[in-house]
Structures are given as C-alpha cells and as structure tokens.
Design an enzyme around this catalytic site. Structure first.
Site, mmCIF file in Angstrom:
data_model
loop_
_atom_site.group_PDB
_atom_site.id
_atom_site.type_symbol
_atom_site.label_atom_id
_atom_site.label_comp_id
_atom_site.label_asym_id
_atom_site.label_seq_id
_atom_site.Cartn_x
_atom_site.Cartn_y
_atom_site.Cartn_z
ATOM 1 N N GLU A 136 43.627 43.630 31.374
ATOM 2 C CA GLU A 136 43.852 42.641 30.313
ATOM 3 C C GLU A 136 43.070 41.362 30.614
ATOM 4 O OE1 GLU A 136 45.024 43.437 27.639
ATOM 5 O OE2 GLU A 136 46.429 45.086 27.947
ATOM 6 N N ASP A 261 62.085 36.516 17.495
ATOM 7 C CA ASP A 261 61.610 37.315 16.362
ATOM 8 C C ASP A 261 61.807 38.784 16.713
ATOM 9 O OD1 ASP A 261 60.278 37.559 13.797
ATOM 10 O OD2 ASP A 261 58.573 38.382 14.902
ATOM 11 N N ASP A 316 65.443 35.451 13.804
ATOM 12 C CA ASP A 316 65.018 35.838 12.459
ATOM 13 C C ASP A 316 66.231 36.288 11.643
ATOM 14 O OD1 ASP A 316 63.808 36.786 10.221
ATOM 15 O OD2 ASP A 316 62.588 38.311 11.221
ATOM 16 N N HIS A 391 54.185 36.987 15.853
ATOM 17 C CA HIS A 391 55.546 37.230 16.341
ATOM 18 C C HIS A 391 56.057 36.034 17.153
ATOM 19 C CE1 HIS A 391 54.766 41.171 14.806
ATOM 20 N NE2 HIS A 391 53.730 41.312 15.619
ATOM 21 N N ASP A 394 56.132 32.967 14.814
ATOM 22 C CA ASP A 394 57.370 32.876 14.036
ATOM 23 C C ASP A 394 58.536 32.438 14.916
ATOM 24 O OD1 ASP A 394 56.053 33.630 11.758
ATOM 25 O OD2 ASP A 394 56.781 35.699 11.757
#
Length: 411
Positions: A136, A261, A316, A391, A394
């Site tokens: 990564e 979320d 959420d 994600h 939010d």
C-alpha cells in the site's frame, strides 16, 4: 529437519499474469493494480518460495502504520506458507510480528513507518537484509520518506543474491510521486507494471459480477479499482488539509468529535475520531477504523478496544436498527439528524476549517485526497460531491453535526 518431499507446480499455485514480475531481479519491482489482481498474494508467494531458495536472504515488510500489517501482509504471508504446504518449516510469531524459516534461521521482519528508528536500525541474525516489500505504497505521501527507507537496504550481498524492493499499491491519484518516480521513466533497474482482476483465474462468478456492476454504475472507480489505471483527481472538495503528527497534549483544549458511517459487504464501516478547536477553526483528525464485513457486535468491540467507550458518537441515521443495537451494548451513540441540503451545508462548514491529519489515519488521507466534486457528462462540476471516497468524509460530517447546527446552518 526431516520432512517428506513436496512437489508443487508453481504456475498452478501462482497462476497467470506475473511471469515477468516473478523473474525480475532489478532494484525496484513496482506493481500497481486493481483490487483482486493477485498482486499481494503473488508477492507473498514469491517471498516464501525465494526465502527457502536463497539461504542468506532476509525480508523487511513495511506499511505506513504498523497496526495495519497484521491483517494485510502478515496474513498474506501466512496464507502463502499454507498454500505452498511448508507450514512445518516456518515459525510464526505474532508479538511482535515475525516469521522465521526454521532450517536456516532467516527472518521476515515487519515494521511501520510510524516508528522510523525501528525501520532503519534492523540487524539480521543470519545472512543479509536484501529484500523489502512496501505494501500500500500509496499511503506514503512523501517521496523523501521512501528515500529514507531505501537506504535501509544497502551493503554487499553474497554472490547469486540481489537487493530488491517490491512496491505494491492501488493507483488512486495520478499526481502521486510514485508515478513520476517509477512509471514515467525508462530504467532497466525498474520494473513498473499494471495488473487487474482479469488475470485472476480464481475469481468466481459473484466476484466478476461485482466488477461488472462497478463498470456500469461507477466507471470512475472501475477505471482504478477494476482496471488498475491511475486515478485522475480534479476539483477536491477539501483542499485546506495537511498531514502532520501531533500529540494529545497539543490538542488538550479541543473537544472530541466522533462519527460512524455503516457499511458491510461492498462498503467499509468507517469510524472517525477528531478534535475540534472551534475558535481557531482547526480540526485535528486523530484516529479511525475502516473495515468491511463488520457486524454491530464487531463494531462495538472494536470501538471499545480502541478506548472510545465513553465518547459520544453520531452515526448514520439511515441505519436506525444498528444505532439501537449499539445503544443496547452501552455505546453512547445517536443518529445524525440529516435533512434537506445537509451534505452541502456540512461540506461548506467544514471547508472553513484547517484540517490536520495524523499520519496513522491512512484511509482518511486516501479519501480526502480523492473526494472530488461530481461532474456532468460534459465534465462540468456540479454542486455536490461524488458518491465515492466518502465513508470517512460522511463520518466526519456526522461527528461535527452539533457544531454545524449550532452555527446556524440549515442542516
């Protein structure tokens, strides 16, 4: 050690699409790829196979943060040991993470860039440290950080051995230093290649259907997550952000803000923890988790394990059943109020903040550096963010809801 001989066909074990990768012996072997492209699994198989082939070789495995290694590279290497049926020859230790090839004492070490001294001060017990795997690599935002890592693979090696970096990543942003450093040059010492899910013969019909659905419904994401192409980033929603390590002492005057979320199969559950200095208009992004397939019990346990059982969390409200279930587990959580224009009002309020992101929040950095404005079919920007890389974006907005409402925004 006496064991029964095991005969394996490497092409059958590894699969197709990586012959050049497997045989390359230059300094830098760089593979950008889509999800399910086998790049990490092939890398793990190569290292286990060749550690047993070269008795003086040792490997250093690196990610930006140490805590992400156990569920990624460490797990992939354990999988490779099992797939090659050589479990009896390897000693697996989880604290600290370490793999040892028993017949020779060769080791695979695991380090995070969040503790740079431990990366640059490794002394091997047997042979030489000649190989390194940076997984990564997109998480490493500074090229100079990689230069420091590169220096740890130095010195002479025995005849027949070679020094090599393997660098694997998903290519979310074409402006990342990795492109210029490895893909925009012609150097015999560099193998820069792109792979995607189409070379993965072990995907079943449901896996392939997921990519076909992505191709139809989200072509922008499909180009990167499906085909492994560079992500084109234009028109960021949030531009006033920096990555910087900071301490809790530095932000002790700030108020904690936490948001959640929900996700499950295709989308991750994203948990955000930050500290808000409203007077200075600064938001410090402190912690996160970002995982798929989490039940509500797993979410609860994860938040408790991270030490946030007493924090007030805004989640959420599209998942009222999950909110209620987490409440029953004693988390201090409530649903976001949302409402008409809540996304844009929240975005506009957050745009006035200076956002300082702790380096360990790698998923947050990935999202905020790819969270852009939606465009129409002519390429004109629309007044709403894309429904992607959102994600943690939010979760951050939910966390700050009371502050947004309190400052007279229509939420």
């Amino acid at each position: 050690m006496k064991t029964n001989a095991i005969k394996l066909s490497l092409p059958q074990v590894v699969g197709r699409g990586y012959a050049t990768f497997w045989n390359f012996k230059g300094r830098y072997r760089v593979c950008k790829g889509s999800r399910a492209s086998k790049k990490s699994k092939t890398t793990a198989l190569w290292y286990i196979t060749n550690m047993m082939k070269y008795p003086d070789a040792n490997l250093l495995v690196i990610r930006k943060t140490y805590r992400t290694l156990k569920d990624s590279c460490f797990t992939e290497l354990k999988w490779a040991i099992s797939r090659l049926k050589v479990d009896a020859w390897w000693d697996i230790k989880e604290s600290p993470l370490e793999l040892t090839y028993k017949p020779t004492g060769q080791k695979i070490y695991f380090r995070g860039l969040d503790d740079p001294l431990k990366v640059t001060s490794i002394t091997v017990e047997k042979g030489v440290l000649c190989w390194a795997w940076l997984e990564e690599a997109y998480e490493i935002m500074s090229e100079s950080d990689f230069d420091t890592l590169d220096e740890s693979i130095r010195g002479e090696v025995p005849e027949g051995l070679f020094k090599q970096w393997t660098i694997t990543f998903n290519p979310w942003n074409e402006h990342h230093w990795l492109k210029k450093r490895f893909f925009d040059v012609n150097d015999d010492n560099i193998l820069a290649m792109t792979t995607n899910y189409l070379c993965n013969e072990w995907l079943d019909d449901s896996d392939k259907k997921l990519f076909e659905s992505m191709k139809k419904n989200n072509p922008r994401r499909y180009a990167v997550a499906g085909l492994g192409n560079w992500g084109i980033v234009d028109g960021l929603v949030y531009e006033n952000w920096t990555e910087r390590a900071f301490t809790l002492d530095e932000i002790k005057q700030c108020k904690t803000r936490s948001g959640l979320d929900f996700g499950y199969t295709n989308d991750p559950t994203a948990f955000f923890v930050g500290f808000l200095d409203l007077d200075a208009k600064k938001l410090y992004v402190w912690d996160e988790f970002y995982e798929k397939g989490m039940s509500n019990k797993a979410i609860n346990d994860k938040i408790l394990a991270m030490g946030y059982s007493k924090e007030r969390i805004t989640g959420d409200s599209a998942e009222p059943k999950s909110i209620d279930e987490l409440k029953s587990m004693k988390l201090r959580i409530k649903g976001a109020k949302k409402g008409k224009d809540s996304v844009m009002n929240g975005v506009q309020w957050i745009q006035d903040l200076e956002i300082i992101i702790h380096p360990r929040c790698t998923n947050f950095i990935t999202e905020i550096s790819n969270y852009t404005w939606e465009t129409d079919k002519f390429g004109n920007k629309l007044n709403k963010p894309i429904d992607d890389f959102n994600h943690l974006m939010d979760a951050m907005r939910y966390a700050l809801e009371d502050d947004i409402i309190g400052n007279k925004w229509l939420y």
